[in-house]
Structure formats: structure tokens, C-alpha cells
Design a protein around this motif. Sequence first.
Motif, mmCIF file in Angstrom:
data_model
loop_
_atom_site.group_PDB
_atom_site.id
_atom_site.type_symbol
_atom_site.label_atom_id
_atom_site.label_comp_id
_atom_site.label_asym_id
_atom_site.label_seq_id
_atom_site.Cartn_x
_atom_site.Cartn_y
_atom_site.Cartn_z
ATOM 1 N N PRO A 22 0.838 -1.212 0.000
ATOM 2 C CA PRO A 22 0.000 0.000 0.000
ATOM 3 C C PRO A 22 0.874 1.265 0.000
ATOM 4 O O PRO A 22 1.937 1.297 0.614
ATOM 5 C CB PRO A 22 -0.795 -0.110 1.298
ATOM 6 N N GLN A 23 0.410 2.261 -0.691
ATOM 7 C CA GLN A 23 1.141 3.522 -0.743
ATOM 8 C C GLN A 23 0.926 4.288 0.554
ATOM 9 O O GLN A 23 -0.199 4.389 1.051
ATOM 10 C CB GLN A 23 0.667 4.385 -1.915
ATOM 11 N N GLU A 24 2.029 4.806 1.082
ATOM 12 C CA GLU A 24 1.941 5.592 2.305
ATOM 13 C C GLU A 24 1.862 7.061 1.928
ATOM 14 O O GLU A 24 2.564 7.520 1.032
ATOM 15 C CB GLU A 24 3.153 5.343 3.184
ATOM 16 N N LYS A 25 1.017 7.762 2.640
ATOM 17 C CA LYS A 25 0.896 9.201 2.399
ATOM 18 C C LYS A 25 1.400 9.918 3.639
ATOM 19 O O LYS A 25 1.061 9.542 4.755
ATOM 20 C CB LYS A 25 -0.559 9.579 2.117
ATOM 21 N N PRO A 26 2.212 10.959 3.446
ATOM 22 C CA PRO A 26 2.727 11.691 4.602
ATOM 23 C C PRO A 26 1.610 12.452 5.295
ATOM 24 O O PRO A 26 0.585 12.797 4.706
ATOM 25 C CB PRO A 26 3.763 12.643 3.994
ATOM 26 N N SER A 27 1.841 12.726 6.559
ATOM 27 C CA SER A 27 0.848 13.469 7.316
ATOM 28 C C SER A 27 0.787 14.912 6.816
ATOM 29 O O SER A 27 1.634 15.375 6.060
ATOM 30 C CB SER A 27 1.187 13.436 8.806
#
Length: 138
Positions: A22-27
Motif C-alpha cells: 500500500p502507498q503511504e501518504k505523509p501526514s
Amino acid sequence: MEENKNIEKLDAFAKKYVQEIPQEKPSVDFTASIMQSILTENTYATNVFKPKALITKKGWLLIIGLLLVAIFVPFKQMKEYSFSIPEFDFSFFNKFQMPNFIESFSVSNIVLYAVFFFGLMIIAQLVFLKDYFDKRVY
């Protein structure tokens, strides 16, 4: 041939599992938190790095004092303290016939002015560059 098949299988395997990750998205405040950590790191680094002179002021005073003593104390008075300076006979230099290069050597005023101003510019650059790098460190 068999190596190519293994490479193709390995490539297909890697592509399959990379697509499944899964792609991680920054906060939202990711940039702000990174900049804050950089700022705290920089303040820590400036506290650790404090430039010190290689020769302290006391050391310079000692060096200058020793030079002044060596220049101004007459050597003839030192003989009284059972310290004798050997006398050398340099009369053998008269036997060498060397042309007088210094007497025939002349320097124009323009060259003297150029050397003088070149020296001034080097000193000015050293002063300004030292100031520039001091500001960069702090």
C-alpha cells in the motif's frame, strides 16, 4: 538462457509484490515536522562546534615576549653567565667570485606599486573571507 528465465521470473515476482504494497501518504504537517527537526539539529550542531584558536592569547604573549627577549638582550652580557656563542669565520666567502646580481637588478616603480596593491588586496580578501565564514558558521 536459463539465467534469463530466472531473471524474468524474479522481475515478475518483484513487480507483483511492489504493486501489492500500500502507498503511504505523509501526514499534513510532514514538512513542518521535518523543518523543526532540522532546526533542532542545527542548534545542536552550533552548540557542539565552537571554533577555538590554535594559539591562545597567552601563547601569543609568550611568543612575543620570547622574541623581544631574543632581540633586545645583548649577547655579550650572556657570556657572564657562562654561555658563549661560538664565533664563526666567514672569510672564505670572499674566495667565491659571484657576479653582483643585486647591483644590476632594478625594479620599476610600476612593479613595486603592483606588488604593494596586490598585497593589500590579499589582506583585504583574508579579512572579508574570515568575516564571511565566521557569519556562516554562526
